[in-house]
Design an enzyme around this catalytic site. Structure first.
Site, short mmCIF file in Angstrom:
data_model
loop_
_atom_site.label_atom_id
_atom_site.label_comp_id
_atom_site.label_asym_id
_atom_site.label_seq_id
_atom_site.Cartn_x
_atom_site.Cartn_y
_atom_site.Cartn_z
N PHE A 112 0.81 -1.22 0.00
CA PHE A 112 0.00 0.00 0.00
C PHE A 112 0.85 1.27 0.00
O PHE A 112 0.40 2.33 -0.41
CB PHE A 112 -0.96 -0.01 1.19
CG PHE A 112 -0.36 0.38 2.52
CD1 PHE A 112 -0.61 1.64 3.07
CD2 PHE A 112 0.44 -0.49 3.24
CE1 PHE A 112 -0.08 2.01 4.30
CE2 PHE A 112 0.98 -0.13 4.45
CZ PHE A 112 0.72 1.12 4.99
N LYS A 113 2.09 1.14 0.46
CA LYS A 113 2.92 2.35 0.57
C LYS A 113 3.27 2.92 -0.79
O LYS A 113 3.62 4.09 -0.90
CB LYS A 113 4.15 2.03 1.40
CG LYS A 113 3.74 1.80 2.85
CD LYS A 113 4.80 1.29 3.77
CE LYS A 113 4.18 1.09 5.15
NZ LYS A 113 5.08 0.52 6.11
N ASP A 114 3.17 2.10 -1.84
CA ASP A 114 3.39 2.63 -3.20
C ASP A 114 2.43 3.79 -3.48
O ASP A 114 2.79 4.73 -4.17
CB ASP A 114 3.15 1.53 -4.25
CG ASP A 114 4.24 0.47 -4.25
OD1 ASP A 114 5.41 0.83 -4.02
OD2 ASP A 114 3.92 -0.71 -4.50
N LEU A 117 3.63 6.99 -1.47
CA LEU A 117 5.00 7.40 -1.78
C LEU A 117 5.19 7.83 -3.22
O LEU A 117 5.97 8.73 -3.51
CB LEU A 117 5.98 6.28 -1.40
CG LEU A 117 6.25 6.22 0.11
CD1 LEU A 117 6.86 4.90 0.52
CD2 LEU A 117 7.16 7.37 0.54
N THR A 145 8.04 0.15 3.65
CA THR A 145 8.30 1.57 3.40
C THR A 145 9.57 1.75 2.58
O THR A 145 9.62 2.53 1.63
CB THR A 145 8.43 2.36 4.72
OG1 THR A 145 7.23 2.21 5.45
CG2 THR A 145 8.70 3.83 4.47
#
Length: 484
Positions: A112-114, A117, A145
């Protein structure tokens, strides 16, 4: 839109200032000075939007056209999501027995951090090119992350990134996603310690305000406001896809189940709720349960150790975004938040004031899941739906099964799925299931790797400072040679 520190001792900044700061100079976290309130009509208009369009609307509210004109903003968001594998960017899987799983993992690194970020990196580069500046990003990671941050800035000419990863505490795939990116602007260190321990030298470096300023240091952990901002879109999208109707008054609630470690996704949900989105956030954690204890009884204190679990990215003891939630729910009481957090930093244990704890338990529900519950949930979901969950997603879905088995009436529920099961073959095997590994993940095994060790006996803060100074020298040399 202005941003203030949760501790009230730093000057207010605009979005650009918050983006480049990470922590505020007084050790607090940036939050919007005033939250926009969304009318029923706005919610109705937004309800038909795609995920990228929701991100654009939220960013327009919180950034402002004087900093990024709307046309530029639309281009940046479009570019950020251009490499996602799913045409919707995020996808809702509707499974049996009312189980809704919002897949947030269709980006390059399968996590999900894509989402946050990729957008944050676009904003960074937009401002850096305008100002002809360079930044050094310092990231501590518990797994996802680091790889998402590297992916979002690798090869960027105005950004260097330093990532500290906890050796032996990430999965093999997570580690390879970081150590196989052999770009000049990517610097990866393997630390002999856990993710809380590697945060110590990072916090020490950021506490030296002159050093931070001199080297244009910033963080891309979820201390960065930009990441929380993008994550708010998950909650809006989940609500609009799961609410039965927007034609009733008051608007019906939707439970959004948030598996979390550092509480960035939870902070995003609490802010969305404060803006008028009728969600009920349910925070689910593994047996590293500081957030659960805080919600249930106001016990914001460290356990003796971090316990390794199958949901390894959530093996965190210091959920720093809780500070944002304390500030938000105490009606922006920066004095109270500062006293609370300074006591926590001194003693690693604090009991929330009764009034704040009451507000927290009204705003958020919580549950803690064992490894056994995680593997059982993964097995059950496969059996009922032929659908593989990652262990972190299983922490959320486990709550859904718990409520279903108790046959308690509840509003519609959406479980956030932060990562693909493909990243966690060890956990899939532990659940007695067969991993499914995409070709691009298999290809990592054959790639060359680079990772500099940080041993227990080393001075981690010194190594970090020296690396930052060397990057600064190289950038200065680059500027001088460019101007010759």
């Amino acid at each position: 839109m202005w941003y203030v520190s949760t501790r009230g001792m730093a000057p207010r900044v605009d979005f650009e200032g918050a983006l480049f700061s990470g922590y505020a100079p007084d050790g607090g976290l940036f939050m919007p000075e005033k939250l926009p309130q969304l009318s029923r009509e706005t919610l109705r208009q937004w309800s038909t939007l795609s995920y990228p369009s929701l991100v654009k609307e939220l960013c327009a509210l919180f950034i402002g056209p004087e900093l990024i004109p709307r046309e530029d903003l639309n281009d940046l968001i479009h570019r950020a999501f251009s490499r996602f594998r799913h045409k919707e960017v995020v996808h809702l899987s509707r499974l049996k027995n009312g189980l809704n799983v919002l897949e947030l993992w269709h980006g390059v690194t399968y996590a999900f951090k894509d989402l946050s970020l990729c957008c944050t990196a676009q904003f960074l580069q937009y401002f850096l090119e305008k100002r002809e500046k360079h930044v050094t990003v310092v990231v501590g990671t518990s797994g996802d992350t680091g790889s998402a941050a590297i992916e979002s800035v690798q090869g960027a000419k105005n950004v260097d990134i330093i990532v500290l990863l906890p050796k032996g505490h990430c999965t093999k795939i997570q580690e390879l996603q970081m150590t196989t990116v052999l770009k000049d602007n990517v610097h990866v260190f393997g630390v002999e310690g856990n993710s809380d321990e590697l945060d110590v030298p990072i916090k020490a470096v950021f506490a030296d305000v002159a050093f931070v300023k001199k080297h244009n240091l910033m963080s891309l952990n979820s201390v960065n406001w930009s990441r929380v901002l993008i994550q708010m879109a998950h909650h809006f999208f989940a609500y609009f896809r799961c609410v039965p109707s927007l034609d009733v008054h008051p608007l019906p609630p939707v439970e959004v189940v948030v598996p979390t470690g550092a509480a960035g996704n939870l902070a995003a949900g609490c802010i969305a709720q404060k803006m008028g989105l009728p969600i009920r956030p349910v925070v689910t954690v593994n047996c590293n349960d500081i957030i659960h204890r805080t919600v249930q009884r106001g016990d914001f204190s460290l356990s003796e150790t971090v316990k390794p679990t199958l949901a390894s990215a959530m093996d965190i003891q210091v959920p720093y975004n809780m500070e944002r939630i304390f500030w938000l729910l105490s009606d922006s009481d920066s004095q109270g938040t500062r006293a609370l957090m300074e006591q926590f930093e001194r003693t690693q244990s604090v009991t929330l004031p009764k009034e704040l704890q009451n507000k927290l338990s009204l705003a958020v529900m919580s549950e803690s899941m064992s490894d056994e519950a995680i593997t059982q949930t993964m097995g059950r979901c496969w059996e009922e739906n032929q659908y593989l969950l990652c262990p972190h997603s299983a922490v959320a879905v486990s709550y859904h099964y718990q409520q279903m088995d108790r046959q308690q009436p509840s509003p519609p529920r959406c479980c956030l799925a932060p990562a693909s099961a493909a990243k966690f073959p060890e956990a899939v095997l532990a659940a007695g299931l067969t991993p499914e590994t995409p070709l691009e993940i298999l290809a990592l095994e054959k790639k060359e790797t680079h990772c500099t060790p940080m041993r227990k006996s080393d001075d981690w803060t010194l190594i970090l400072r020296n690396t930052i100074e060397e990057i600064g020298r190289q950038w200065t040399g680059h500027i001088l040679s460019a101007s010759d």
